[in-house]
Design a protein around this motif. Structure first.
Motif, PDB file in Angstrom:
ATOM      1  N   GLY A  60     -60.245 -75.128  21.204  1.00  0.00           N
ATOM      2  CA  GLY A  60     -60.059 -75.030  22.258  1.00  0.00           C
ATOM      3  C   GLY A  60     -58.152 -75.328  22.823  1.00  0.00           C
ATOM      4  O   GLY A  60     -57.994 -74.618  23.665  1.00  0.00           O
ATOM      5  N   ILE A  61     -57.712 -75.102  21.158  1.00  0.00           N
ATOM      6  CA  ILE A  61     -56.297 -75.687  21.405  1.00  0.00           C
ATOM      7  C   ILE A  61     -55.448 -75.224  20.713  1.00  0.00           C
ATOM      8  O   ILE A  61     -56.250 -74.535  19.220  1.00  0.00           O
ATOM      9  N   ALA A  62     -53.729 -75.165  20.791  1.00  0.00           N
ATOM     10  CA  ALA A  62     -53.334 -74.465  19.595  1.00  0.00           C
ATOM     11  C   ALA A  62     -53.358 -75.305  18.388  1.00  0.00           C
ATOM     12  O   ALA A  62     -53.683 -76.658  18.638  1.00  0.00           O
ATOM     13  N   LYS A  63     -52.918 -74.733  17.475  1.00  0.00           N
ATOM     14  CA  LYS A  63     -53.473 -75.674  16.312  1.00  0.00           C
ATOM     15  C   LYS A  63     -52.459 -76.495  15.207  1.00  0.00           C
ATOM     16  O   LYS A  63     -52.589 -77.657  15.409  1.00  0.00           O
ATOM     17  N   SER A  64     -51.076 -75.931  15.616  1.00  0.00           N
ATOM     18  CA  SER A  64     -50.030 -76.947  15.677  1.00  0.00           C
ATOM     19  C   SER A  64     -50.131 -78.292  16.329  1.00  0.00           C
ATOM     20  O   SER A  64     -49.107 -79.595  17.037  1.00  0.00           O
ATOM     21  N   ARG A  65     -50.860 -78.269  17.598  1.00  0.00           N
ATOM     22  CA  ARG A  65     -50.970 -79.620  18.102  1.00  0.00           C
ATOM     23  C   ARG A  65     -52.214 -80.790  17.966  1.00  0.00           C
ATOM     24  O   ARG A  65     -52.361 -81.973  18.360  1.00  0.00           O
ATOM     25  N   LEU A  66     -52.749 -80.510  16.625  1.00  0.00           N
ATOM     26  CA  LEU A  66     -53.154 -81.517  15.991  1.00  0.00           C
ATOM     27  C   LEU A  66     -52.384 -81.432  14.347  1.00  0.00           C
ATOM     28  O   LEU A  66     -52.176 -80.242  13.719  1.00  0.00           O
ATOM     29  N   SER A  67     -52.246 -82.575  14.254  1.00  0.00           N
ATOM     30  CA  SER A  67     -51.595 -83.208  13.077  1.00  0.00           C
ATOM     31  C   SER A  67     -52.638 -84.107  11.900  1.00  0.00           C
ATOM     32  O   SER A  67     -53.305 -85.538  12.852  1.00  0.00           O
ATOM     33  N   LEU A  68     -52.293 -84.022  10.767  1.00  0.00           N
ATOM     34  CA  LEU A  68     -53.735 -85.074  10.225  1.00  0.00           C
ATOM     35  C   LEU A  68     -53.253 -86.868   9.405  1.00  0.00           C
ATOM     36  O   LEU A  68     -51.431 -86.295   9.344  1.00  0.00           O
ATOM     37  N   VAL A  69     -53.534 -87.509  10.263  1.00  0.00           N
ATOM     38  CA  VAL A  69     -53.075 -88.806   9.844  1.00  0.00           C
ATOM     39  C   VAL A  69     -53.403 -89.248   9.180  1.00  0.00           C
ATOM     40  O   VAL A  69     -52.901 -90.303   8.365  1.00  0.00           O
ATOM     41  N   ARG A  70     -54.669 -89.236   8.031  1.00  0.00           N
ATOM     42  CA  ARG A  70     -55.385 -89.806   7.444  1.00  0.00           C
ATOM     43  C   ARG A  70     -56.271 -88.680   6.429  1.00  0.00           C
ATOM     44  O   ARG A  70     -57.131 -88.481   7.509  1.00  0.00           O
ATOM     45  N   GLY A  71     -56.300 -89.430   5.454  1.00  0.00           N
ATOM     46  CA  GLY A  71     -57.031 -88.021   4.283  1.00  0.00           C
ATOM     47  C   GLY A  71     -56.322 -87.429   3.656  1.00  0.00           C
ATOM     48  O   GLY A  71     -57.416 -86.119   3.801  1.00  0.00           O
ATOM     49  N   GLN A  72     -54.932 -86.972   3.136  1.00  0.00           N
ATOM     50  CA  GLN A  72     -54.801 -85.587   2.874  1.00  0.00           C
ATOM     51  C   GLN A  72     -55.281 -85.983   2.014  1.00  0.00           C
ATOM     52  O   GLN A  72     -55.842 -83.726   1.230  1.00  0.00           O
ATOM     53  N   ALA A  73     -55.716 -86.182   1.010  1.00  0.00           N
ATOM     54  CA  ALA A  73     -56.636 -85.823  -0.227  1.00  0.00           C
ATOM     55  C   ALA A  73     -58.293 -86.338  -0.496  1.00  0.00           C
ATOM     56  O   ALA A  73     -58.862 -86.774  -2.039  1.00  0.00           O
ATOM     57  N   SER A  74     -58.710 -86.740   0.756  1.00  0.00           N
ATOM     58  CA  SER A  74     -59.675 -86.891   1.134  1.00  0.00           C
ATOM     59  C   SER A  74     -61.505 -86.296   2.316  1.00  0.00           C
ATOM     60  O   SER A  74     -60.654 -86.121   2.497  1.00  0.00           O
ATOM     61  N   ARG A  75     -62.537 -86.513   1.501  1.00  0.00           N
ATOM     62  CA  ARG A  75     -63.414 -86.078   2.477  1.00  0.00           C
ATOM     63  C   ARG A  75     -62.912 -85.820   4.123  1.00  0.00           C
ATOM     64  O   ARG A  75     -63.819 -85.257   4.877  1.00  0.00           O
ATOM     65  N   ASP A  76     -62.657 -87.151   3.837  1.00  0.00           N
ATOM     66  CA  ASP A  76     -62.615 -88.157   5.178  1.00  0.00           C
ATOM     67  C   ASP A  76     -61.292 -88.024   5.907  1.00  0.00           C
ATOM     68  O   ASP A  76     -60.820 -88.714   5.388  1.00  0.00           O
ATOM     69  N   LYS A  77     -61.293 -87.563   7.462  1.00  0.00           N
ATOM     70  CA  LYS A  77     -60.072 -86.763   7.520  1.00  0.00           C
ATOM     71  C   LYS A  77     -60.452 -87.462   8.795  1.00  0.00           C
ATOM     72  O   LYS A  77     -60.568 -87.932  10.114  1.00  0.00           O
ATOM     73  N   GLN A  78     -59.132 -87.920   9.540  1.00  0.00           N
ATOM     74  CA  GLN A  78     -58.805 -88.373  10.789  1.00  0.00           C
ATOM     75  C   GLN A  78     -57.301 -87.456  11.304  1.00  0.00           C
ATOM     76  O   GLN A  78     -56.346 -87.512  11.194  1.00  0.00           O
ATOM     77  N   PHE A  79     -57.386 -86.472  12.098  1.00  0.00           N
ATOM     78  CA  PHE A  79     -56.633 -85.667  13.018  1.00  0.00           C
ATOM     79  C   PHE A  79     -56.493 -86.499  14.374  1.00  0.00           C
ATOM     80  O   PHE A  79     -57.322 -86.456  15.019  1.00  0.00           O
ATOM     81  N   ARG A  80     -54.979 -86.183  15.060  1.00  0.00           N
ATOM     82  CA  ARG A  80     -54.834 -86.388  16.270  1.00  0.00           C
ATOM     83  C   ARG A  80     -54.117 -85.072  16.941  1.00  0.00           C
ATOM     84  O   ARG A  80     -53.832 -84.503  16.345  1.00  0.00           O
ATOM     85  N   LEU A  81     -54.279 -85.406  17.725  1.00  0.00           N
ATOM     86  CA  LEU A  81     -54.202 -84.835  18.843  1.00  0.00           C
ATOM     87  C   LEU A  81     -52.612 -84.771  19.914  1.00  0.00           C
ATOM     88  O   LEU A  81     -52.687 -85.643  20.393  1.00  0.00           O
ATOM     89  N   ASP A  82     -51.220 -83.666  19.877  1.00  0.00           N
ATOM     90  CA  ASP A  82     -49.903 -84.055  20.512  1.00  0.00           C
ATOM     91  C   ASP A  82     -50.490 -83.725  21.851  1.00  0.00           C
ATOM     92  O   ASP A  82     -51.403 -82.920  22.066  1.00  0.00           O
TER      93      ASP A  82
END
Length: 82
Positions: A60-82
């Motif tokens: 329920g947030i804007a996509k600009s508030r999420l940033s990919l911090v780990r897993g650019q080329a992996s199936r397991d990813k981590q996103f940080r909420l700014d």
């Protein structure tokens, strides 16, 4: 998809397991695990962009508030909420 709204706190790191080239776009919550299914192929960041869009909608947030911090080329990813 409102099951994830409690995670919409700035600074939260959200771990997801991605399935590219799926039959449909969906965010699935299975206990503590979050799975994101996307129809996009993992080429040129298309799947990552689709994951970011779907996860933001589920939170329920804007996509600009999420940033990919780990897993650019992996199936397991981590996103940080700014």
């Amino acid at each position: 998809m409102s099951e994830l709204s409690h995670l919409a706190v700035p600074g939260t790191v959200i771990a997801v397991r991605v399935t590219p080239r799926a039959g449909r776009n969906a965010v699935l919550v299975d206990g503590a695990a979050i799975r994101v299914l996307v129809t996009a192929a993992p080429e040129g960041g298309k799947a990552n962009a689709e994951v970011q869009k779907l996860l933001a909608k589920a939170l329920g947030i804007a996509k600009s508030r999420l940033s990919l911090v780990r897993g650019q080329a992996s199936r397991d990813k981590q996103f940080r909420l700014d």
